[in-house]
Design an enzyme around this catalytic site. Structure first.
Site, PDB file in Angstrom:
ATOM      1  N   ASP A   8      -4.262   2.793   3.390  1.00 53.09           N
ATOM      2  CA  ASP A   8      -3.151   2.210   2.629  1.00 53.09           C
ATOM      3  C   ASP A   8      -2.644   3.136   1.523  1.00 53.09           C
ATOM      4  O   ASP A   8      -1.653   2.823   0.862  1.00 53.09           O
ATOM      5  CB  ASP A   8      -3.590   0.876   2.003  1.00 53.09           C
ATOM      6  N   SER A  59      -8.225  -7.477   0.322  1.00 52.95           N
ATOM      7  CA  SER A  59      -9.053  -7.711   1.509  1.00 52.95           C
ATOM      8  C   SER A  59     -10.138  -8.743   1.230  1.00 52.95           C
ATOM      9  O   SER A  59     -10.387  -9.651   2.030  1.00 52.95           O
ATOM     10  CB  SER A  59      -9.720  -6.400   1.946  1.00 52.95           C
TER      11      SER A  59
HETATM   12  C1  S3P Z   1      -7.115  -4.564   5.897  1.00 58.32           C
HETATM   13  C2  S3P Z   1      -7.210  -3.604   6.861  1.00 58.32           C
HETATM   14  C3  S3P Z   1      -6.256  -2.485   7.006  1.00 58.32           C
HETATM   15  C4  S3P Z   1      -5.343  -2.343   5.793  1.00 58.32           C
HETATM   16  C5  S3P Z   1      -4.875  -3.665   5.278  1.00 58.32           C
HETATM   17  C6  S3P Z   1      -6.046  -4.544   4.897  1.00 58.32           C
HETATM   18  C7  S3P Z   1      -8.132  -5.630   5.867  1.00 58.32           C
HETATM   19  O1  S3P Z   1      -5.462  -2.693   8.152  1.00 58.32           O
HETATM   20  O2  S3P Z   1      -4.231  -1.538   6.120  1.00 58.32           O
HETATM   21  O3  S3P Z   1      -4.052  -3.488   4.142  1.00 58.32           O
HETATM   22  O4  S3P Z   1      -8.230  -6.353   4.853  1.00 58.32           O
HETATM   23  O5  S3P Z   1      -8.872  -5.771   6.853  1.00 58.32           O
HETATM   24  P1  S3P Z   1      -6.019  -2.317   9.613  1.00 58.32           P
HETATM   25  O6  S3P Z   1      -7.318  -2.961   9.767  1.00 58.32           O
HETATM   26  O7  S3P Z   1      -5.027  -2.824  10.592  1.00 58.32           O
HETATM   27  O8  S3P Z   1      -6.085  -0.829   9.603  1.00 58.32           O
END
Ligand code: S3P
Length: 449
Positions: A327, A29
């Site tokens: 996740d 992220s």
């Molecule tokens: C992430 C947000 C999550 C997560 C993804 C990474 C991010 O998804 O599942 O692996 O970096 O903002 P969502 O925001 O759709 O829940």
């Protein structure tokens, strides 16, 4: 990019105890956001410890296509020469975000308030995922989108020439949606406000503030209210990317279920919006300790020590914890299979729209491996069989989903018979060193069925 080459079957089996240190790569992220915010700054951003997984590399290529100069200096050190807020050029080619929902949704937000047009695509997994959750709020800024039925990629976004600021309550708990709106708000005049009823990972808020954006976060009974003042000049930063707790989850969970294991996973961020899995594992009775707990860059960080835990007990995971471990449910369900009693997971509808429908992918593989799983639209229950009681001995489909692949490989380290995944190639999207890292701990993972 995954999913375009030959599938790579992988098999894991019970073997020696896992021992040693697991240095997992940088946070996915934060890596995406470092590149995008670097591209939106004026001057050179330096990024140490960038995750060099396929998802992030696709975002680096996209930032080049929008006009930023992105340089790989080797050793996970990257620099980005940014073009400033509103400075994106129109890409001459289609932007291919590979497997990455985060990449495509954040980049759509970042370009949607500039007078340029871009077309986005991805692999078969990404082309099946909903983009309406992002294009709906982007339309409020004045951006238009033309995609396939159901708001699917490939999709063209025509950025707003005269964007207006937006006040938006996210209809689903999603950091990607929140972040897309905030990134779009950067190039809109006035104040853009995002309200989220449930807190999701807050890297965008923290990093936007770090890059010099004027942003406030207030917590009210109706949720978190994030207010961003548009059209700032973002200042380039020197970022040291922390290690990814979502990647740490795999060696940690492997150590808990592989007999005799004792693994140290150093330098893992315990930002409360990300650390839900570790809390849950501890509540299940895992021998998981936080060593050398400290603060780095304003965030709690610790070295995680995970030891074999034969007496785990299933629990009901509080639904309000879901966003902080969204996740990690696949690998939690693997650990739950080796626990006594049931593990109940509710409020997890979002799992159905990840790289695969993760409740369905895990339920199918777990059942094949001998575990009873019940499921509904937004919940699932895993009936643990206890340590030494999980048969395994099957091949499961990973459906272009890295976390499904890694979860079943971890499972095979403790099942009675080996586990095979039909395609481990998607692991390269988020954890390119997974195989050598696990092998160095002593895990028996081979290529082939
Ligand atoms: C992430 C947000 C999550 C997560 C993804 C990474 C991010 O998804 O599942 O692996 O970096 O903002 P969502 O925001 O759709 O829940």
């Amino acid at each position: 990019m995954s999913g375009h080459g030959t599938p790579i079957p992988m098999t894991s089996r019970k073997g020696s105890a896992l021992k040693g240190e697991a240095h997992v790569p940088g946070d996915k992220s934060i890596s995406h956001r470092s590149l995008i915010l670097g591209a939106l700054s004026v001057g050179e951003t330096r990024i140490e410890g960038l995750l060099e997984g396929e998802d992030v590399i696709d975002t680096a290529k996209a930032m080049r296509a929008f006009g930023a100069e992105v340089t790989d200096h080797g050793g996970a050190l990257w620099t980005v020469q940014g073009v400033g807020v509103g400075g994106f050029a129109e890409p001459s080619q289609v932007i291919d975000c590979g497997n990455s929902g985060t990449g495509v949704r954040l980049i759509m937000g970042a370009m949607a308030t500039s007078p340029i047009t871009a077309t986005f695509t991805g692999d078969a997994s990404l082309c099946g995922r909903p983009m309406g959750r992002v294009t709906d709020p982007l339309a409020l800024f004045g951006a238009r989108s033309y995609g396939r039925k159901g708001g699917r990629l490939p999709m063209t976004i025509v950025g707003a020439a005269d964007p207006v600021p937006v006040r938006y309550t996210t209809p689903v708990p999603s950091a990607q949606v929140k972040s897309a709106v905030l990134l779009a708000g950067l190039n809109a005049p006035g104040e853009t406000v995002v309200i989220e009823k449930e807190a999701t990972r807050d890297h965008s808020e923290r990093m936007l503030a770090g890059f010099g954006a004027k942003l406030t976060v207030e917590t009210f009974p109706e949720g978190r209210v994030i207010t961003l003042k548009g059209q700032p000049e973002l200042k380039p930063q020197h970022i040291v990317v922390p290690r990814d707790p979502s990647s740490a989850a795999f060696p940690v969970c492997a150590a808990l279920i592989a007999e005799g294991s004792d693994v140290l996973v150093p330098n893992i961020g315990l930002n409360p919006t990300r650390a839900g899995l570790f809390t849950t594992l501890r509540e299940m009775g895992a021998d998981l300790t936080y060593e050398n707990l400290r603060e780095e860059g304003g965030e709690p960080v610790a070295d995680l020590r995970a030891r074999f835990s034969p007496d785990l007990q299933g629990i009901e995971v509080p639904p309000e914890r879901a966003a902080s471990m969204i996740d990690e449910y696949p690998v939690l369900s693997v650990v739950a299979s080796f626990a006594g009693g049931v593990t109940v997971m509710r409020g997890v509808k979002e799992l159905r729209v990840k790289e695969s429908d993760r409740i369905d992918s895990m339920a199918k593989g777990l059942r094949a491996a001998g575990i009873t799983v019940e499921e509904g639209e937004d919940w699932w229950i895993v009936h643990g069989r206890g340590f030494g009681q999980v048969p395994g001995g099957v091949t499961v489909a990973t459906k272009l989903d890295h976390r499904i692949a890694m979860s079943f490989i971890v499972m095979g380290l403790a099942t009675e018979k080996p586990m095979t995944v039909d395609d481990g190639s998607p692991i390269a999207t988020s954890f390119p060193v997974f195989e050598p890292l696990m092998a160095a701990l002593g895990a028996t993972i081979t290529r082939g069925a």
